[in-house]
Design a protein around this motif. Structure first.
Motif, PDB file in Angstrom:
ATOM      1  N   SER A   5       2.013  21.568  -4.840  1.00 15.25           N
ATOM      2  CA  SER A   5       3.233  21.826  -4.090  1.00 15.25           C
ATOM      3  C   SER A   5       4.362  20.943  -4.607  1.00 15.25           C
ATOM      4  CB  SER A   5       2.976  21.524  -2.607  1.00 15.25           C
ATOM      5  OG  SER A   5       4.177  21.436  -1.897  1.00 15.25           O
ATOM      6  N   LYS A   6       5.600  21.415  -4.448  1.00 13.89           N
ATOM      7  CA  LYS A   6       6.748  20.597  -4.824  1.00 13.89           C
ATOM      8  C   LYS A   6       6.798  19.344  -3.950  1.00 13.89           C
ATOM      9  CE  LYS A   6       9.675  24.364  -6.487  1.00 13.89           C
ATOM     10  NZ  LYS A   6       9.191  24.319  -7.821  1.00 13.89           N
ATOM     11  N   ASN A   7       6.359  19.467  -2.701  1.00 12.27           N
ATOM     12  CA  ASN A   7       6.288  18.328  -1.791  1.00 12.27           C
ATOM     13  C   ASN A   7       4.896  17.727  -1.903  1.00 12.27           C
ATOM     14  OD1 ASN A   7       6.591  16.463   0.246  1.00 12.27           O
ATOM     15  ND2 ASN A   7       6.257  17.955   1.869  1.00 12.27           N
ATOM     16  N   ARG A   8       4.609  17.122  -3.031  1.00 11.97           N
ATOM     17  CA  ARG A   8       3.249  16.684  -3.268  1.00 11.97           C
ATOM     18  C   ARG A   8       2.996  15.229  -2.937  1.00 11.97           C
ATOM     19  NH1 ARG A   8       1.975  16.108  -9.579  1.00 11.97           N
ATOM     20  NH2 ARG A   8       0.157  15.241  -8.653  1.00 11.97           N
ATOM     21  N   SER A   9       4.019  14.514  -2.476  1.00 11.09           N
ATOM     22  CA  SER A   9       3.773  13.120  -2.138  1.00 11.09           C
ATOM     23  C   SER A   9       2.831  13.049  -0.938  1.00 11.09           C
ATOM     24  CB  SER A   9       5.083  12.397  -1.839  1.00 11.09           C
ATOM     25  OG  SER A   9       5.691  12.959  -0.704  1.00 11.09           O
ATOM     26  N   MET A  10       2.000  12.025  -0.947  1.00 10.81           N
ATOM     27  CA  MET A  10       1.019  11.846   0.116  1.00 10.81           C
ATOM     28  C   MET A  10       1.481  10.778   1.078  1.00 10.81           C
ATOM     29  SD  MET A  10      -2.898  11.717  -1.091  1.00 10.81           S
ATOM     30  CE  MET A  10      -3.407  12.642  -2.503  1.00 10.81           C
ATOM     31  N   ALA A  11       1.410  11.082   2.356  1.00 11.63           N
ATOM     32  CA  ALA A  11       1.647  10.067   3.375  1.00 11.63           C
ATOM     33  C   ALA A  11       0.461   9.098   3.347  1.00 11.63           C
ATOM     34  CB  ALA A  11       1.758  10.727   4.748  1.00 11.63           C
ATOM     35  N   ASN A  12       0.654   7.897   3.857  1.00  6.66           N
ATOM     36  CA  ASN A  12      -0.423   6.903   3.870  1.00  6.66           C
ATOM     37  C   ASN A  12      -1.677   7.432   4.552  1.00  6.66           C
ATOM     38  OD1 ASN A  12       1.151   5.049   2.513  1.00  6.66           O
ATOM     39  ND2 ASN A  12       1.748   3.947   4.353  1.00  6.66           N
ATOM     40  N   SER A  13      -1.511   8.131   5.653  1.00  5.14           N
ATOM     41  CA  SER A  13      -2.665   8.670   6.379  1.00  5.14           C
ATOM     42  C   SER A  13      -3.382   9.741   5.565  1.00  5.14           C
ATOM     43  CB  SER A  13      -2.222   9.225   7.731  1.00  5.14           C
ATOM     44  OG  SER A  13      -1.117  10.081   7.563  1.00  5.14           O
ATOM     45  N   GLU A  14      -2.637  10.555   4.831  1.00  8.10           N
ATOM     46  CA  GLU A  14      -3.247  11.560   3.972  1.00  8.10           C
ATOM     47  C   GLU A  14      -4.001  10.893   2.827  1.00  8.10           C
ATOM     48  OE1 GLU A  14       0.126  15.044   4.610  1.00  8.10           O
ATOM     49  OE2 GLU A  14       0.215  13.772   2.841  1.00  8.10           O
ATOM     50  N   LEU A  15      -3.427   9.830   2.292  1.00  7.07           N
ATOM     51  CA  LEU A  15      -4.079   9.099   1.207  1.00  7.07           C
ATOM     52  C   LEU A  15      -5.394   8.484   1.687  1.00  7.07           C
ATOM     53  CD1 LEU A  15      -3.941   8.198  -1.714  1.00  7.07           C
ATOM     54  CD2 LEU A  15      -2.528   6.268  -1.006  1.00  7.07           C
ATOM     55  N   GLU A  16      -5.401   7.984   2.902  1.00  5.38           N
ATOM     56  CA  GLU A  16      -6.634   7.427   3.453  1.00  5.38           C
ATOM     57  C   GLU A  16      -7.719   8.501   3.555  1.00  5.38           C
ATOM     58  OE1 GLU A  16      -8.096   4.735   7.207  1.00  5.38           O
ATOM     59  OE2 GLU A  16      -6.497   6.188   7.560  1.00  5.38           O
ATOM     60  N   ILE A  17      -7.356   9.677   4.004  1.00  2.58           N
ATOM     61  CA  ILE A  17      -8.311  10.785   4.123  1.00  2.58           C
ATOM     62  C   ILE A  17      -8.773  11.219   2.731  1.00  2.58           C
ATOM     63  CG2 ILE A  17      -8.608  13.181   4.881  1.00  2.58           C
ATOM     64  CD1 ILE A  17      -8.469  11.026   7.163  1.00  2.58           C
ATOM     65  N   ALA A  18      -7.843  11.292   1.780  1.00  3.79           N
ATOM     66  CA  ALA A  18      -8.203  11.674   0.401  1.00  3.79           C
ATOM     67  C   ALA A  18      -9.183  10.667  -0.193  1.00  3.79           C
ATOM     68  CB  ALA A  18      -6.947  11.777  -0.466  1.00  3.79           C
ATOM     69  N   ARG A  74      -9.172  18.411  -5.601  1.00  2.00           N
ATOM     70  CA  ARG A  74      -8.776  19.161  -6.793  1.00  2.00           C
ATOM     71  C   ARG A  74      -8.166  18.242  -7.842  1.00  2.00           C
ATOM     72  NH1 ARG A  74      -4.922  23.837  -5.714  1.00  2.00           N
ATOM     73  NH2 ARG A  74      -5.632  24.413  -7.786  1.00  2.00           N
ATOM     74  N   VAL A  75      -7.977  16.983  -7.496  1.00  2.00           N
ATOM     75  CA  VAL A  75      -7.367  16.023  -8.416  1.00  2.00           C
ATOM     76  C   VAL A  75      -8.207  14.758  -8.483  1.00  2.00           C
ATOM     77  CG1 VAL A  75      -5.006  16.861  -8.088  1.00  2.00           C
ATOM     78  CG2 VAL A  75      -5.888  15.064  -6.608  1.00  2.00           C
ATOM     79  N   ARG A  76      -8.109  14.091  -9.598  1.00  2.00           N
ATOM     80  CA  ARG A  76      -8.822  12.823  -9.766  1.00  2.00           C
ATOM     81  C   ARG A  76      -8.011  11.698  -9.132  1.00  2.00           C
ATOM     82  NH1 ARG A  76     -10.295  14.520 -15.603  1.00  2.00           N
ATOM     83  NH2 ARG A  76     -12.400  15.290 -15.245  1.00  2.00           N
ATOM     84  N   PRO A  77      -8.691  10.705  -8.605  1.00  4.09           N
ATOM     85  CA  PRO A  77      -7.964   9.568  -8.015  1.00  4.09           C
ATOM     86  C   PRO A  77      -6.953   8.944  -8.984  1.00  4.09           C
ATOM     87  CG  PRO A  77     -10.291   9.427  -7.465  1.00  4.09           C
ATOM     88  CD  PRO A  77     -10.138  10.569  -8.435  1.00  4.09           C
ATOM     89  N   ALA A  78      -7.297   8.857 -10.263  1.00  3.52           N
ATOM     90  CA  ALA A  78      -6.392   8.239 -11.239  1.00  3.52           C
ATOM     91  C   ALA A  78      -5.055   8.967 -11.323  1.00  3.52           C
ATOM     92  CB  ALA A  78      -7.058   8.189 -12.610  1.00  3.52           C
ATOM     93  N   SER A  79      -5.060  10.290 -11.193  1.00  4.43           N
ATOM     94  CA  SER A  79      -3.793  11.023 -11.276  1.00  4.43           C
ATOM     95  C   SER A  79      -2.941  10.774 -10.036  1.00  4.43           C
ATOM     96  CB  SER A  79      -4.029  12.517 -11.493  1.00  4.43           C
ATOM     97  OG  SER A  79      -4.612  13.109 -10.361  1.00  4.43           O
ATOM     98  N   VAL A  80      -3.580  10.611  -8.886  1.00  2.00           N
ATOM     99  CA  VAL A  80      -2.842  10.296  -7.662  1.00  2.00           C
ATOM    100  C   VAL A  80      -2.274   8.882  -7.755  1.00  2.00           C
ATOM    101  CG1 VAL A  80      -3.006   9.997  -5.161  1.00  2.00           C
ATOM    102  CG2 VAL A  80      -4.180  11.904  -6.265  1.00  2.00           C
ATOM    103  N   ILE A  81      -3.074   7.950  -8.242  1.00  2.00           N
ATOM    104  CA  ILE A  81      -2.604   6.574  -8.409  1.00  2.00           C
ATOM    105  C   ILE A  81      -1.395   6.553  -9.339  1.00  2.00           C
ATOM    106  CG2 ILE A  81      -3.188   4.324  -9.406  1.00  2.00           C
ATOM    107  CD1 ILE A  81      -6.096   4.893  -8.380  1.00  2.00           C
ATOM    108  N   ARG A  82      -1.474   7.297 -10.438  1.00  6.41           N
ATOM    109  CA  ARG A  82      -0.361   7.369 -11.386  1.00  6.41           C
ATOM    110  C   ARG A  82       0.890   7.926 -10.711  1.00  6.41           C
ATOM    111  NH1 ARG A  82      -1.954  11.335 -14.781  1.00  6.41           N
ATOM    112  NH2 ARG A  82      -0.815  12.727 -13.420  1.00  6.41           N
ATOM    113  N   ASP A  83       0.748   9.037  -9.988  1.00  5.14           N
ATOM    114  CA  ASP A  83       1.899   9.666  -9.339  1.00  5.14           C
ATOM    115  C   ASP A  83       2.524   8.763  -8.277  1.00  5.14           C
ATOM    116  OD1 ASP A  83       1.471  11.877 -10.923  1.00  5.14           O
ATOM    117  OD2 ASP A  83       0.622  13.111  -9.308  1.00  5.14           O
TER     118      ASP A  83
END
Length: 135
Positions: A5-18, A74-83
């Motif tokens: 999604s264009k709005n792909r940033s994760m809120a802290n709570s979403e990141l915790e769940i991920a 659907r994504v690796r943790p490293a790609s989320v950390i990078r973003d």
């Protein structure tokens, strides 16, 4: 190619769940709720909402087998950390990561071992890469 999604940033709570889902690999909402740390509220509906948001943003996919819905990343943790890191550095430092590095080193509790590892990493970066030969 993975479509996020264009709005792909994760809120802290979403990141915790991920992060919990990454640890589990594949899980139902209930399994994610049960895997949350004890100090966190374990609300089924809230976790379900966060997983739905992550799915909307393209970070998570779901599969229904019978009456059971399971989620996987659907994504690796490293790609989320990078973003997340790139977004943070852009917003706070105008894209220049060096001030962040300085801050972390000066303000952090950096052990002698971590300094040794950092020095080795810097030495490695300074070494010219060796040309490869095709034999």
């Amino acid at each position: 190619m993975l479509e996020l999604s264009k709005n792909r940033s994760m809120a802290n709570s979403e990141l915790e769940i991920a992060r919990v889902l990454w640890g589990l690999g594949k899980a139902t909402v209930r399994q994610v709720v049960e895997a949350l740390p004890d100090h966190r509220k374990r609300d089924f509906t809230t976790v379900q909402t966060y997983l739905a948001r992550l799915e909307e943003k393209g970070y998570v996919k779901s599969e229904i087998t019978g009456r059971v819905k399971t989620f996987t990343s659907r994504v690796r943790p490293a790609s989320v950390i990078r973003d997340v890191t790139n977004d943070f550095v852009e917003r706070l430092f105008g894209g220049d990561s060096f001030p962040l590095l300085q801050h972390l080193i000066r303000q952090g509790d950096v052990s002698a071992e971590k300094i040794r590892q950092l020095r080795a990493m810097l030495d490695e970066l300074e070494q010219p890469s060796e040309p490869t030969t095709d034999d």
